[in-house]
Scaffold this motif. Sequence first.
Motif, mmCIF file in Angstrom:
data_model
loop_
_atom_site.group_PDB
_atom_site.id
_atom_site.type_symbol
_atom_site.label_atom_id
_atom_site.label_comp_id
_atom_site.label_asym_id
_atom_site.label_seq_id
_atom_site.Cartn_x
_atom_site.Cartn_y
_atom_site.Cartn_z
ATOM 1 N N PHE A 93 0.822 -1.207 0.000
ATOM 2 C CA PHE A 93 0.000 0.000 0.000
ATOM 3 C C PHE A 93 0.861 1.265 0.000
ATOM 4 O O PHE A 93 0.431 2.301 0.485
ATOM 5 N N GLN A 94 2.076 1.194 -0.551
ATOM 6 C CA GLN A 94 3.006 2.326 -0.484
ATOM 7 C C GLN A 94 2.459 3.589 -1.150
ATOM 8 O O GLN A 94 2.640 4.687 -0.614
ATOM 9 N N GLN A 95 1.811 3.442 -2.298
ATOM 10 C CA GLN A 95 1.285 4.625 -2.990
ATOM 11 C C GLN A 95 0.194 5.304 -2.150
ATOM 12 O O GLN A 95 0.198 6.524 -1.989
ATOM 13 N N GLN A 96 -0.734 4.500 -1.603
ATOM 14 C CA GLN A 96 -1.785 5.071 -0.771
ATOM 15 C C GLN A 96 -1.194 5.723 0.479
ATOM 16 O O GLN A 96 -1.625 6.805 0.878
ATOM 17 N N GLN A 97 -0.209 5.078 1.071
ATOM 18 C CA GLN A 97 0.424 5.638 2.262
ATOM 19 C C GLN A 97 1.062 6.983 1.955
ATOM 20 O O GLN A 97 0.915 7.935 2.718
ATOM 21 N N SER A 98 1.722 7.086 0.822
ATOM 22 C CA SER A 98 2.357 8.345 0.427
ATOM 23 C C SER A 98 1.323 9.455 0.221
ATOM 24 O O SER A 98 1.512 10.591 0.683
ATOM 25 N N ILE A 99 0.229 9.122 -0.440
ATOM 26 C CA ILE A 99 -0.833 10.106 -0.676
ATOM 27 C C ILE A 99 -1.400 10.601 0.650
ATOM 28 O O ILE A 99 -1.584 11.804 0.857
ATOM 29 N N ILE A 100 -1.654 9.671 1.571
ATOM 30 C CA ILE A 100 -2.228 10.036 2.872
ATOM 31 C C ILE A 100 -1.252 10.878 3.683
ATOM 32 O O ILE A 100 -1.627 11.899 4.271
ATOM 33 N N GLU A 101 -0.002 10.482 3.731
ATOM 34 C CA GLU A 101 0.993 11.235 4.503
ATOM 35 C C GLU A 101 1.151 12.654 3.956
ATOM 36 O O GLU A 101 1.256 13.613 4.729
ATOM 37 N N ASN A 102 1.160 12.797 2.635
ATOM 38 C CA ASN A 102 1.257 14.138 2.038
ATOM 39 C C ASN A 102 0.039 14.987 2.380
ATOM 40 O O ASN A 102 0.169 16.173 2.705
ATOM 41 N N ALA A 103 -1.137 14.381 2.311
ATOM 42 C CA ALA A 103 -2.366 15.125 2.628
ATOM 43 C C ALA A 103 -2.427 15.466 4.112
ATOM 44 O O ALA A 103 -2.978 16.502 4.487
ATOM 45 N N TRP A 104 -1.852 14.608 4.950
ATOM 46 C CA TRP A 104 -1.837 14.880 6.387
ATOM 47 C C TRP A 104 -1.010 16.133 6.671
ATOM 48 O O TRP A 104 -1.367 16.933 7.532
ATOM 49 N N GLN A 105 0.073 16.297 5.937
ATOM 50 C CA GLN A 105 0.945 17.464 6.112
ATOM 51 C C GLN A 105 0.378 18.717 5.452
ATOM 52 O O GLN A 105 0.645 19.828 5.879
ATOM 53 N N ASN A 106 -0.398 18.527 4.377
ATOM 54 C CA ASN A 106 -0.959 19.654 3.634
ATOM 55 C C ASN A 106 -2.453 19.389 3.429
ATOM 56 O O ASN A 106 -2.852 18.801 2.428
ATOM 57 N N ARG A 107 -3.259 19.854 4.353
ATOM 58 C CA ARG A 107 -4.701 19.556 4.329
ATOM 59 C C ARG A 107 -5.416 20.143 3.109
ATOM 60 O O ARG A 107 -6.520 19.711 2.784
ATOM 61 N N ALA A 108 -4.791 21.091 2.418
ATOM 62 C CA ALA A 108 -5.400 21.620 1.195
ATOM 63 C C ALA A 108 -5.552 20.517 0.150
ATOM 64 O O ALA A 108 -6.434 20.580 -0.712
ATOM 65 N N LEU A 109 -4.716 19.480 0.239
ATOM 66 C CA LEU A 109 -4.800 18.364 -0.703
ATOM 67 C C LEU A 109 -6.086 17.563 -0.534
ATOM 68 O O LEU A 109 -6.468 16.803 -1.433
ATOM 69 N N LEU A 110 -6.772 17.730 0.592
ATOM 70 C CA LEU A 110 -8.050 17.041 0.791
ATOM 71 C C LEU A 110 -9.085 17.458 -0.253
ATOM 72 O O LEU A 110 -10.073 16.758 -0.461
ATOM 73 N N ASN A 111 -8.866 18.585 -0.899
ATOM 74 C CA ASN A 111 -9.801 19.070 -1.921
ATOM 75 C C ASN A 111 -9.581 18.409 -3.272
ATOM 76 O O ASN A 111 -10.360 18.622 -4.189
ATOM 77 N N THR A 112 -8.523 17.614 -3.415
ATOM 78 C CA THR A 112 -8.234 16.980 -4.704
ATOM 79 C C THR A 112 -8.948 15.637 -4.803
ATOM 80 O O THR A 112 -9.131 14.931 -3.802
ATOM 81 N N SER A 113 -9.330 15.289 -6.021
ATOM 82 C CA SER A 113 -10.015 14.004 -6.217
ATOM 83 C C SER A 113 -9.070 12.837 -5.935
ATOM 84 O O SER A 113 -9.516 11.788 -5.469
ATOM 85 N N GLU A 114 -7.777 12.993 -6.182
ATOM 86 C CA GLU A 114 -6.825 11.915 -5.921
ATOM 87 C C GLU A 114 -6.834 11.533 -4.438
ATOM 88 O O GLU A 114 -6.914 10.350 -4.088
ATOM 89 N N VAL A 115 -6.782 12.523 -3.569
ATOM 90 C CA VAL A 115 -6.758 12.261 -2.130
ATOM 91 C C VAL A 115 -8.119 11.742 -1.671
ATOM 92 O O VAL A 115 -8.199 10.772 -0.907
ATOM 93 N N GLN A 116 -9.194 12.353 -2.126
ATOM 94 C CA GLN A 116 -10.524 11.890 -1.718
ATOM 95 C C GLN A 116 -10.766 10.456 -2.160
ATOM 96 O O GLN A 116 -11.276 9.639 -1.389
ATOM 97 N N ASP A 117 -10.379 10.124 -3.393
ATOM 98 C CA ASP A 117 -10.543 8.750 -3.870
ATOM 99 C C ASP A 117 -9.707 7.780 -3.036
ATOM 100 O O ASP A 117 -10.151 6.688 -2.710
ATOM 101 N N CYS A 118 -8.497 8.195 -2.685
ATOM 102 C CA CYS A 118 -7.619 7.367 -1.873
ATOM 103 C C CYS A 118 -8.225 7.124 -0.496
ATOM 104 O O CYS A 118 -8.253 5.983 -0.011
ATOM 105 N N VAL A 119 -8.715 8.158 0.136
ATOM 106 C CA VAL A 119 -9.327 8.024 1.468
ATOM 107 C C VAL A 119 -10.533 7.098 1.397
ATOM 108 O O VAL A 119 -10.679 6.185 2.217
#
Length: 102
Positions: free
Chosen positions: A2-28
């Motif tokens: 799950f390395q790709q998902q983990q990377s996406i989540i960790e990046n979004a955790w540090q930068n909450r603005a990424l929560l607005n992207t479909s990539e992060v929302q789809d991952c979550v």
Amino acid sequence: MFQQQQSIIENAWQNRALLNTSEVQDCVHNIIELLDKGKLRVATPQDDGSWKVNDWVKKAVIMYFPIAKMETIKVGPFEFHDKIPLKKNYADLGVRVVPHGI
């Protein structure tokens, strides 16, 4: 695995603005689905009897709440208002749920 998902989540955790992207929302949403199906766990048992917490999965669960919308769900005379849909297809999943387990 799950390395790709983990990377996406960790990046979004540090930068909450990424929560607005479909990539992060789809991952979550995907992580929540994997948890729901038992294919991923927030904590996993270790051979020595201890537990390893998968912090990135815990972070995904926490980030689910700001992106999920509240919905009203009606079942017979009951009404629920939540961000997490009611579970269903218990028999197909091989899960035992007793009355009033929802």
